[in-house]
Design an enzyme around this catalytic site. Structure first.
Site, PDB file in Angstrom:
ATOM      1  N   TYR A  11       0.816  -1.217   0.000  1.00 40.38           N
ATOM      2  CA  TYR A  11       0.000   0.000   0.000  1.00 40.38           C
ATOM      3  C   TYR A  11       0.853   1.272   0.000  1.00 40.38           C
ATOM      4  CZ  TYR A  11      -3.459   3.370   1.801  1.00 40.38           C
ATOM      5  OH  TYR A  11      -4.271   4.458   1.995  1.00 40.38           O
ATOM      6  N   GLY A  36       1.593  -7.714  -0.903  1.00 43.63           N
ATOM      7  CA  GLY A  36       1.640  -6.751  -1.989  1.00 43.63           C
ATOM      8  C   GLY A  36       0.930  -7.258  -3.236  1.00 43.63           C
ATOM      9  N   ALA A  74       8.257  -3.392   4.391  1.00 46.15           N
ATOM     10  CA  ALA A  74       7.926  -4.815   4.252  1.00 46.15           C
ATOM     11  C   ALA A  74       7.586  -5.511   5.560  1.00 46.15           C
ATOM     12  CB  ALA A  74       9.087  -5.535   3.563  1.00 46.15           C
ATOM     13  N   TYR A 141       3.599  -6.481  17.626  1.00 45.14           N
ATOM     14  CA  TYR A 141       3.825  -5.675  16.421  1.00 45.14           C
ATOM     15  C   TYR A 141       4.597  -4.411  16.771  1.00 45.14           C
ATOM     16  CZ  TYR A 141       2.841  -2.109  12.918  1.00 45.14           C
ATOM     17  OH  TYR A 141       2.968  -1.075  12.019  1.00 45.14           O
ATOM     18  N   LYS A 145       8.740  -3.231  15.914  1.00 41.47           N
ATOM     19  CA  LYS A 145       9.135  -1.962  15.300  1.00 41.47           C
ATOM     20  C   LYS A 145      10.112  -1.203  16.203  1.00 41.47           C
ATOM     21  CE  LYS A 145       6.646  -1.634  11.424  1.00 41.47           C
ATOM     22  NZ  LYS A 145       7.226  -1.351  10.104  1.00 41.47           N
ATOM     23  N   PHE A 169       0.892   7.378  11.691  1.00 43.23           N
ATOM     24  CA  PHE A 169      -0.345   7.224  12.434  1.00 43.23           C
ATOM     25  C   PHE A 169      -1.294   6.402  11.535  1.00 43.23           C
ATOM     26  CE2 PHE A 169       2.035   9.651  15.181  1.00 43.23           C
ATOM     27  CZ  PHE A 169       1.401   9.680  16.409  1.00 43.23           C
ATOM     28  N   LEU A 190     -10.396   1.372   8.983  1.00 46.76           N
ATOM     29  CA  LEU A 190     -11.767   1.841   9.147  1.00 46.76           C
ATOM     30  C   LEU A 190     -12.392   2.355   7.855  1.00 46.76           C
ATOM     31  CD1 LEU A 190     -14.212   2.559  10.878  1.00 46.76           C
ATOM     32  CD2 LEU A 190     -13.062   4.717  11.483  1.00 46.76           C
ATOM     33  N   PHE A 208     -16.407  -0.033  18.021  1.00 47.06           N
ATOM     34  CA  PHE A 208     -15.992  -0.571  19.309  1.00 47.06           C
ATOM     35  C   PHE A 208     -15.848   0.545  20.346  1.00 47.06           C
ATOM     36  CE2 PHE A 208     -14.410  -3.562  16.107  1.00 47.06           C
ATOM     37  CZ  PHE A 208     -15.008  -4.733  16.558  1.00 47.06           C
ATOM     38  N   ARG A 221      -8.718   9.223  16.112  1.00 39.87           N
ATOM     39  CA  ARG A 221      -7.484   8.775  15.475  1.00 39.87           C
ATOM     40  C   ARG A 221      -7.037   9.801  14.435  1.00 39.87           C
ATOM     41  NH1 ARG A 221      -7.696   6.148  19.301  1.00 39.87           N
ATOM     42  NH2 ARG A 221      -7.577   3.873  19.538  1.00 39.87           N
TER      43      ARG A 221
END
Length: 330
Positions: A11, A36, A74, A141, A145, A169, A190, A208, A221
């Site tokens: 993306y 991808g 990646a 996750y 990072k 973000f 979303l 939620f 967000r």
């Protein structure tokens, strides 16, 4: 420059490839196509189907293509999956990326741009989120990072290697011409989930939590356009000329939107109803997350072009209405 874009069929990577070409650079794409899409890479851009953890293959591409700088897009990025399959995330996000960096060191390529995430901060105590806040991720996750961020800081202190770290973000939107966009399987973001609910491709959207301490009770967000993210990666090139440099930037608009505001923007842009139902809060979802990108503005001249949720949704809708099945429509 010759720029190796690892994950360049994904993306954000595919959008950055387009902008690299427009800026006069020569991108080369490496992607194993786990997530991808080959159709996201424009004709004429060199493409290698390979894994970033294959050090020998990466070294050959780096040498053959005379690469000057590497961009890394990646990673595996599903938070829930990282909790249930942490080894998968450590193997790819940490182990395989270190193999890529070793291939760079072995071939004398010493400039690296790393796609990180605001998830490295975990649950923050103050907003907006600035680069100097403590980093304490709450899922594997985010931890993978942060592990790479720390590795880059250590490597750049003791070598000629230089690195830039970008913490995204909520990436959203699509290319202005509608030629490439967001196509995830499974989809967890979303805005495309709203499109699917509005067009009947899925049932009612689940919201939620409706009792957060926010203006309408739903989470806030920071949605930042994928093209805006891509521009920052090119703007940082000049910062990497000094060996041993390691810089980090948060990338967001600083103008957060609630879940209900996103739903209303989708209704306005598409002219369609977005059926939704309220559900309980999800564990670990903070009430609000949004960036302070002052550092990127001052040091890189980076200013988001898309600064309101309606224009961002309109950009995303242009892609989704023409590609309801994503790249499978081509």
């Amino acid at each position: 420059m010759n720029v190796l874009v690892v994950g360049g069929a994904g993306y954000i990577g595919s959008h950055c490839v387009v902008q690299l070409v427009e800026a006069g650079h020569r991108p080369v794409v490496v992607d194993n196509l786990a997530f991808g899409h080959r159709g996201a890479v424009k004709d004429g851009v060199p493409f290698y189907e390979a894994d970033l953890g294959d050090r020998e293959a990466m070294a050959k591409i780096l040498k053959d293509e005379q690469i000057d700088i590497v961009m890394h897009f990646a990673a595996f990025t599903y938070v829930g999956e990282s909790v249930t399959e942490p080894l998968k995330y450590y193997r790819n996000n940490v182990g395989a990326t270190l193999e890529l960096i070793q291939a760079m060191v072995d071939t004398g390529v010493n400039k690296f741009i790393f796609s990180s995430t605001c998830a490295t901060f975990g649950v923050v105590e103050s907003l907006p989120i600035v680069e100097t806040l403590p980093q304490s991720p709450i899922n594997p996750y985010g931890q993978t990072k942060l592990d790479l961020e720390n590795a880059l800081r250590a490597i750049t202190k003791t070598s000629d290697f230089s690195a830039a770290i970008f913490r995204y973000f909520n990436a959203a939107g699509a290319a202005e011409d509608g030629s490439i966009g967001e196509d995830h399987q499974p989809e967890t973001h979303l805005i495309p989930l709203c499109f699917d609910a509005a067009t009947g491709r899925r049932g009612a959207l689940k919201v939620f939590g409706s009792d957060y301490p926010t203006p309408d009770g739903t989470c806030l967000r920071d949605y930042v356009h994928v093209d805006d993210l891509s521009r920052a990666h090119i703007a940082v090139f000049d910062k990497l000329g000094t060996p041993g440099t390691c810089v980090d930037y948060n990338l967001g608009t600083g103008n957060p939107s609630s879940v209900l505001e996103v739903i209303n923007a989708v209704k306005e842009v598409t002219g369609l109803d977005v059926p939704y139902e309220m559900d309980d809060r999800r564990e670990g979802d903070p009430p609000a997350l949004y960036a302070d990108s002052k550092k990127a503005n001052e040091e890189l001249g980076w200013v988001p072009k898309y600064n309101d949720i309606t224009s961002l949704v309109a950009s995303a809708w242009k892609w989704h209405k023409d590609h309801p099945k994503g790249y499978d429509d081509k």
